[in-house]
Every structure is written in structure tokens, then in C-alpha cells.
Design a protein around this motif. Structure first.
Motif, mmCIF file in Angstrom:
data_model
loop_
_atom_site.group_PDB
_atom_site.id
_atom_site.type_symbol
_atom_site.label_atom_id
_atom_site.label_comp_id
_atom_site.label_asym_id
_atom_site.label_seq_id
_atom_site.Cartn_x
_atom_site.Cartn_y
_atom_site.Cartn_z
ATOM 1 N N LEU A 123 43.722 52.959 56.921
ATOM 2 C CA LEU A 123 44.250 52.789 58.323
ATOM 3 C C LEU A 123 43.420 53.636 59.165
ATOM 4 O O LEU A 123 43.197 53.154 60.539
ATOM 5 C CB LEU A 123 45.702 52.900 58.476
ATOM 6 N N ALA A 124 43.193 54.979 59.090
ATOM 7 C CA ALA A 124 42.384 55.773 59.780
ATOM 8 C C ALA A 124 41.090 55.348 60.130
ATOM 9 O O ALA A 124 40.434 55.339 61.183
ATOM 10 C CB ALA A 124 42.333 57.141 59.376
ATOM 11 N N GLU A 125 40.407 54.858 58.891
ATOM 12 C CA GLU A 125 39.084 54.286 59.107
ATOM 13 C C GLU A 125 39.132 53.164 59.844
ATOM 14 O O GLU A 125 38.087 52.890 60.699
ATOM 15 C CB GLU A 125 38.782 53.816 57.572
ATOM 16 N N ALA A 126 40.171 52.220 59.908
ATOM 17 C CA ALA A 126 40.014 51.063 60.638
ATOM 18 C C ALA A 126 40.376 51.219 62.221
ATOM 19 O O ALA A 126 39.605 50.805 62.945
ATOM 20 C CB ALA A 126 41.065 50.126 60.200
ATOM 21 N N ALA A 127 41.202 52.211 62.397
ATOM 22 C CA ALA A 127 41.382 52.840 63.761
ATOM 23 C C ALA A 127 39.953 53.223 64.349
ATOM 24 O O ALA A 127 39.767 53.107 65.333
ATOM 25 C CB ALA A 127 42.668 53.898 63.807
ATOM 26 N N ALA A 128 39.275 54.044 63.610
ATOM 27 C CA ALA A 128 38.108 54.674 63.888
ATOM 28 C C ALA A 128 36.677 53.580 64.497
ATOM 29 O O ALA A 128 36.292 53.867 65.128
ATOM 30 C CB ALA A 128 37.456 55.701 62.999
ATOM 31 N N THR A 129 37.031 52.783 63.710
ATOM 32 C CA THR A 129 35.853 51.381 63.897
ATOM 33 C C THR A 129 36.396 50.427 64.739
ATOM 34 O O THR A 129 35.489 49.702 65.228
ATOM 35 C CB THR A 129 35.363 50.903 62.537
ATOM 36 N N GLY A 130 37.557 50.304 65.153
ATOM 37 C CA GLY A 130 38.299 49.056 65.741
ATOM 38 C C GLY A 130 38.282 47.964 64.882
ATOM 39 O O GLY A 130 38.701 46.794 65.189
ATOM 40 N N ALA A 131 38.306 47.867 63.626
ATOM 41 C CA ALA A 131 38.386 46.933 62.703
ATOM 42 C C ALA A 131 39.898 46.654 62.252
ATOM 43 O O ALA A 131 40.609 47.679 62.682
ATOM 44 C CB ALA A 131 37.354 47.120 61.480
ATOM 45 N N SER A 132 40.118 45.902 61.339
ATOM 46 C CA SER A 132 41.662 45.940 60.994
ATOM 47 C C SER A 132 41.377 46.219 59.424
ATOM 48 O O SER A 132 40.191 45.614 58.907
ATOM 49 C CB SER A 132 42.452 44.797 61.232
ATOM 50 N N SER A 133 42.284 46.839 58.853
ATOM 51 C CA SER A 133 42.090 46.794 57.256
ATOM 52 C C SER A 133 42.506 45.588 56.681
ATOM 53 O O SER A 133 42.878 44.885 56.932
ATOM 54 C CB SER A 133 42.969 48.110 56.658
ATOM 55 N N THR A 134 42.050 45.689 55.129
ATOM 56 C CA THR A 134 42.494 44.499 54.346
ATOM 57 C C THR A 134 43.073 45.074 53.129
ATOM 58 O O THR A 134 42.859 46.009 52.815
ATOM 59 C CB THR A 134 41.144 43.715 54.068
ATOM 60 N N TRP A 135 43.974 44.165 52.491
ATOM 61 C CA TRP A 135 44.690 44.841 51.253
ATOM 62 C C TRP A 135 44.704 43.518 50.222
ATOM 63 O O TRP A 135 44.761 42.732 50.567
ATOM 64 C CB TRP A 135 46.224 45.089 51.733
ATOM 65 N N VAL A 136 44.402 44.117 48.997
ATOM 66 C CA VAL A 136 44.291 42.987 48.012
ATOM 67 C C VAL A 136 44.950 43.762 46.770
ATOM 68 O O VAL A 136 44.554 44.736 46.349
ATOM 69 C CB VAL A 136 42.812 42.507 47.826
ATOM 70 N N PHE A 137 45.451 42.925 45.981
ATOM 71 C CA PHE A 137 45.863 43.248 44.552
ATOM 72 C C PHE A 137 45.101 42.252 43.474
ATOM 73 O O PHE A 137 44.909 42.622 42.276
ATOM 74 C CB PHE A 137 47.425 43.299 44.373
ATOM 75 N N SER A 138 45.228 41.050 43.716
ATOM 76 C CA SER A 138 44.536 40.150 42.684
ATOM 77 C C SER A 138 43.426 39.305 43.483
ATOM 78 O O SER A 138 43.374 39.249 44.713
ATOM 79 C CB SER A 138 45.527 39.270 42.204
ATOM 80 N N ASN A 139 42.478 38.792 42.431
ATOM 81 C CA ASN A 139 41.399 37.959 43.128
ATOM 82 C C ASN A 139 40.819 37.157 41.707
ATOM 83 O O ASN A 139 41.495 37.554 40.789
ATOM 84 C CB ASN A 139 40.326 38.490 44.149
ATOM 85 N N HIS A 140 39.762 36.608 41.832
ATOM 86 C CA HIS A 140 39.162 35.792 40.953
ATOM 87 C C HIS A 140 38.461 36.534 39.946
ATOM 88 O O HIS A 140 37.826 36.220 38.857
ATOM 89 C CB HIS A 140 38.378 34.738 41.591
ATOM 90 N N ASP A 141 38.156 37.975 40.445
ATOM 91 C CA ASP A 141 37.447 38.712 39.479
ATOM 92 C C ASP A 141 38.056 39.562 38.425
ATOM 93 O O ASP A 141 37.653 40.442 37.813
ATOM 94 C CB ASP A 141 36.341 39.737 40.128
ATOM 95 N N VAL A 142 39.747 39.835 38.789
ATOM 96 C CA VAL A 142 40.315 40.925 38.129
ATOM 97 C C VAL A 142 41.165 40.461 37.518
ATOM 98 O O VAL A 142 41.935 39.259 37.694
ATOM 99 C CB VAL A 142 40.679 42.068 39.139
ATOM 100 N N VAL A 143 41.952 41.064 36.611
ATOM 101 C CA VAL A 143 43.189 40.832 35.837
ATOM 102 C C VAL A 143 44.411 40.639 36.842
ATOM 103 O O VAL A 143 44.439 41.674 37.647
ATOM 104 C CB VAL A 143 43.661 41.616 34.761
ATOM 105 N N ARG A 144 45.061 39.656 36.672
ATOM 106 C CA ARG A 144 46.178 39.530 37.662
ATOM 107 C C ARG A 144 47.295 40.831 37.649
ATOM 108 O O ARG A 144 47.379 41.449 36.884
ATOM 109 C CB ARG A 144 47.048 38.449 37.266
#
Length: 567
Positions: free
Chosen positions: A323-344
Motif C-alpha cells: 500500500l505504501a508502494e502504491a501510494a508513492a507511485t499513484g498506482a493501486s495495488s493488486t492482490w492475488v492468491f490463485s491463478n493458472h500458474d500455481v496450486v490453488r
């Protein structure tokens, strides 16, 4: 301490849709099959738009749907401006986009700029052309070493195992030059020092944007620019950590890659609202911000929670830093636990920790390598923790990325016969890599049939018998199902999410995280996540949702709750 709040674009509110979006990843070949060929397709997605709308997501991210030989699950692209005929047509794509937009759902397309397939017209032209030709300059061709060029230009290795160089046969039938491939040999790397490559991808971005695509997920965003003349021939040197941290690695995360994304941003900004983008950039944490800058892609995946143990201290550290990184750049963060590359993550959180067979803080692949025995997974604990982690994640400022099937509580398919496997990492690195097929098994929609409702004639990857218990139609009849939980959480997220900040509150003990966010109506809602075993007190107020039942005002262990607190 509060984070810095993002000031929305008042002149164009829709420009900010991506900042706190709930994005649902669809792996098209495994989502829904409309024509009974065992392969999911575009019309299959269109047929399930009502399901997606009821789920409550803001956008879908489509993994590659382009023409492909499937040497790497579609990430070997034959034609960037078309649809794989096995999946449908451009007309089908347009109908899908129209249906999704009609349901209020944005569309994010996967774009693969690091490499083409070896069937791409450019690479076929390169094979037919002479060394040093303009056609070969679109890729990375080099002469071999040794008396007759019989040795590769250096000893660099492919991500998928084996050498990263493949020798070609010249048009006259003689052994010839070598081309570079970071991934499979069917995926030759493009030469991003070539202006023609730049221009062609700008054309591709406009092609899909003109068809209504709202944003792009950029595959291997950190790999495009390379220093092929670097004197790093030995593997020990090329794997030095400081090369990554300083941006001096010859293949990854070089500073000059950002000039590409500045070009792309100018194209994105030609549209109203501007097209969004998110980088898949596995880079040193201190270097991720440049990919997410407003002059670049705008967002970059952080996989830090995915890689963390189910542990309060680790989660707090990851959340605070990002969140600090996102605030410093004006971006928003992303959050993820599962996708097509990792074990659920419902499986990862149920694996024994510290036994060499996975655990929450790993990708779980070691468990798969050791046989993927379902008996070694505490599925109930894994799902309980997965729901707790997801409810926490959905309350965080930033975009939440969900992977198809996690809303059903699907477990990883641990055992797939070798003859049915498809992932090239398995075949190229037997005993070292197990592949990613277990999280790509087609979804169950019904408890019966040859493919549990995925299609009318089987599925391209085998589905285990226990999938019947996770079928959509089964869970839709159960108010206590994981699907019902996700639908309620996403609906509440829409009601509550307001300004992009949170404020940490004092927690009862070290196993508990507690933070507050400001709701759309100006009120406060609190999030309490209990990573421990003992129940913890909740703040006074209305419990809006909890991942397990609250007992006497206390939140049990391995659980999360959202509470509306009266001022």
C-alpha cells in the motif's frame, strides 16, 4: 497509521474503474465448452455471462485465446489479432464483449509480447531468410560457437528446462544459426530493439481496444529488453541476486523496458476512458513500482500474499509495504492468491507446513512432485483458511484478482496421468517440475454428465469424481456454500468500498489483524482476521459477513469478519 488516499479523476470517473476492481481470471479452454469438442471456447464464456454477473465481478481477464499450437497453454501465439478457430471467431469475440459489457463487466485481454510461437508468420519468414536479414532481426538469432557453429552461443537455460538456444536448419538444408527462447523452443523471443516489433504491437493494442477490450494483462512484462552481449556465460553468475536487485540482469527487468510501456501508455490514452494495464513482472520488490507508474502500465501484480504463509505478521508486512508502494507511485495495488500458474490456495493452505510437501508459503508444487496425494491435504482447513484470506483480501484497497473455480472452493487436482498432461514444464523437466495442469482442469457446472456440465462430450483434462460436490448447480442450492459466500462478499464490496486507504487498529494479539476502511456512505467498516487458534473479540457493531459463524461476539480461529461500526 492511514495510507495516502487516492484522489479519483473527477472529470472522468470511469477512468478509475480498475483501481479497486474485482477481476475474475478465465482460462478459456477450461471454462465452458459450447460445441462438445472437449475444449472451452468463446461462446462458452458468453453462455455463462449471467453466472459471472451474479457472481458480482467488475471485469474478466481472459488468458490467451489466440491461434496457437498449445505448446504452452496458448502463450505460444500464432496470430495476435485473431481468435483460435477451435475457440471461435472474431465475431464470437465481439458478441462475448458485447454480452459482458451489457452485464457491466469489463474485459481484460492477455497480451504476450516477449515471444511469438514458432508458427507465427514472422518466424516462418525468418526461417526462410538468410542470416542477418531483416526477417531474422525481428527475433534473436546468433551464430553458434565451435568450429562449425555446433555449440549454442552461450550456456543460458530456458525457464522450462534445458538450453535457451535452438539451432535451425537453413533453407539449403545445412545446420545454421541458433535462436533464443526464454521458454519453450516453440516460443522464440522477439527482438525489442527492432522498431518493427514496436509498431506491430502498437497495432495489436489498437486492434483489440477498438473491439472494446478495456485493458491488458502483460505477460512477462519484465523480460522484453535484453543484453545479449553481456559477459555472463556461466550460470552461477547469471543467477546472482544483485543483478536482479540493481536492474543489471542481462535478461530480466532492465531499465530500458520502460520505454516500451511509455509508448503503450500513449496508445492507451488515445481512448476514453484510457485502457488499463497490469504487468506480470516477477522483479525485486524495490523495482516493481516503475511498471505501475501512471506513465507506464498503471498497475503491476504483486504476488507477495500468494507467497506468504497463513501468518498475521507476514500478511501485515506485505499489505503495509504494497500500500505504501502504491501510494508513492499513484498506482493501486493488486492482490492475488490463485491463478493458472500455481496450486490453488484452498489446497496450499491445507498442506502440512515444513514437511517438504508444500505449505501455505510455497506454490505447493513440491507436494505435486511427491505424488499429489489428496489424503495429505486437510481440505477442510485449507478451504477455511482460503475463505478467511480471500475475505481479508477483498477488503483491501486495490484490485482483487480471482481465479476461476476458487469461488467454488475447488481443490487442486493432484493426480493426472502422464498421458493426459499438457504442460510443457512437466515433459521438459521430469522430476523437477510437475507442471500446472492441476489448476487448469475444466470447471464443474453440474454433478453429472461426461464432464460435469463443462460440455457435452468430455473435457480436455480429466476431472476427478469428487468434482461433483463442487458443481455450480449444487452450490447454488446451498446457502452455506463457498459460491454463496463469494457472491455475498463481492456484493458487499460494491456497497462498501470507498476511498483507497485503510487504517490499522490495535489487535487483541499477534495472531490477529484489524483495520478500518471508510465506506461509500462515509461510515466505517472494520475487518478482523484471526490467524490463530483462540477466538478473538470483535468490535461492537453489525457483523456484515464472516468466513465462519461468529460465536458470542467472538471470531473463531482461521477466520475473517467484516463489521460495520456505528460512529
Amino acid at each position: 497509521m492511514p495510507t495516502t488516499a487516492h484522489e479519483p479523476d473527477r472529470t472522468n470517473p470511469s477512468a478509475d474503474w480498475w483501481r479497486q476492481a474485482a477481476v475474475y481470471q478465465i482460462y478459456p479452454r477450461s471454462f465452458a465448452d459450447s460445441n462438445a469438442d472437449g475444449l472451452g471456447d468463446i461462446r462458452g464464456i458468453t453462455s455463462r455471462v449471467p453466472y459471472l454477473a451474479k457472481l458480482g465481478i467488475d471485469a474478466v481477464w481472459l488468458s490467451p485465446f489466440y491461434p496457437s499450437a498449445l505448446a504452452d497453454g496458448g502463450y505460444d501465439v500464432d496470430d495476435y489479432r485473431n481468435v483460435d478457430p477451435r475457440l471461435g471467431s472474431l465475431e464470437d469475440f465481439d458478441e462475448m464483449v458485447s454480452a459482458l459489457h451489457g452485464a457491466g463487466i469489463k474485459v481484460i485481454a492477455d497480451i504476450v509480447p516477449n515471444h511469438t510461437s514458432d508458427r507465427h508468420v514472422w518466424f516462418q519468414e525468418a526461417l526462410a531468410a538468410a542470416p542477418g536479414s531483416p526477417a531474422r532481426n525481428r527475433y534473436i538469432f546468433r551464430d553458434g560457437r565451435g568450429e562449425h557453429g555446433e555449440l549454442p552461443p552461450n550456456e543460458w537455460t530456458s525457464i522450462f528446462g534445458g538450453g535457451a538456444w535452438e539451432r535451425v536448419t537453413e533453407a539449403d538444408g545445412t545446420p545454421g544459426q541458433w535462436y533464443f527462447h526464454l521458454f519453450a523452443k516453440e516460443q522464440p523471443d522477439l527482438n525489442w530493439d527492432n522498431s518493427e516489433v514496436h509498431e506491430d504491437f502498437l497495432t495489436t493494442l489498437r486492434f483489440w481496444s477498438d473491439r472494446g477490450v478495456d485493458g491488458f494483462r502483460v505477460d512477462v512484462a519484465h523480460g522484453l529488453k535484453k543484453d545479449m552481449d553481456a559477459v555472463h556465460d556461466d550460470l552461477e553468475t547469471i543467477h546472482r541476486a544483485d543483478l536482479f536487485a540493481l536492474g543489471e540482469h542481462p535478461l530480466w527487468d532492465r531499465d530500458e523496458v520502460h520505454s516500451i510501456y511509455a509508448e503503450w501508455r500513449r496508445v492507451f490514452n488515445e481512448y476514453t476512458p484510457p485502457r488499463a494495464a497490469v504487468a506480470e513482472a516477477w522483479v525485486h520488490a524495490d523495482r516493481r513500482a516503475r511498471y505501475a507508474s501512471p506513465d507506464g502500465l498503471g498497475q503491476a501484480f504483486n504476488f507477495d500474499l500468494l507467497q506468504a504463509d497463513f501468518d498475521a505478521a507476514q500478511f501485515r508486512e506485505v499489505i503495509t509495504k504494497n500500500l505504501a508502494e502504491a501510494a508513492a507511485t499513484g498506482a493501486s495495488s493488486t492482490w492475488v492468491f490463485s491463478n493458472h500458474d500455481v496450486v490453488r490456495h484452498a489446497t496450499r493452505y491445507g498442506l502440512p507446513k515444513g514437511t517438504g510437501r508444500g505449505g501455505a508459503g510455497t506454490d505447493g508444487k513440491d507436494w505435486l512432485l511427491d505424488g499429489g496425494d489428496p489424503a495429505e491435504v486437510d481440505a477442510a482447513l485449507g478451504l477455511r483458511r482460503a475463505k478467511a484470506a480471500t475475505l481479508l483480501m477483498l477488503a483491501l484497497p486495490g484490485s482483487a484478482y480471482l481465479y476461476q473455480g476458487e469461488e467454488l472452493g475447488l481443490q487442486e487436482v493432484g493426480r493426472i496421468p502422464e498421458q493426459d498432461r499438457q504442460d510443457p514444464t512437466y515433459f521438459r523437466n521430469r522430476g523437477v517440475e510437475i507442471g500446472r495442469d492441476g489448476c487448469r482442469v475444466p470447471l464443474p457446472w453440474e454433478p453429472t454428465g461426461t464432464s460435469f456440465g463443462f460440455g457435452a462430450n468430455g473435457s480436455h483434462l480429466p476431472q476427478p469424481a469428487w468434482f461433483k460436490d463442487y458443481a455450480v448447480s449444487v452450490e447454488e442450492q446451498d446457502a452455506g456454500s463457498t459460491l454463496a459466500f463469494y457472491r455475498r462478499a463481492l456484493a458487499l464490496r460494491h456497497e462498501l468500498v470507498g476511498e483507497e486507504h485503510l487504517e490499522w487498529a490495535d489487535a487483541a494479539d499477534d495472531d490477529v489483524l484489524h483495520f478500518a476502511r471508510t465506506a461509500r456512505d462515509g461510515g466505517a467498516w472494520h475487518v478482523v482476521a484471526n490467524f490463530g487458534a483462540a477466538p478473538t473479540e470483535l468490535p461492537e457493531g453489525e457483523v456484515l459477513l464472516s468466513s465462519v459463524e461468529v460465536e458470542g461476539g467472538k471470531l473463531p480461529g482461521d477466520a475473517t469478519a467484516w463489521v460495520r461500526v456505528q460512529a
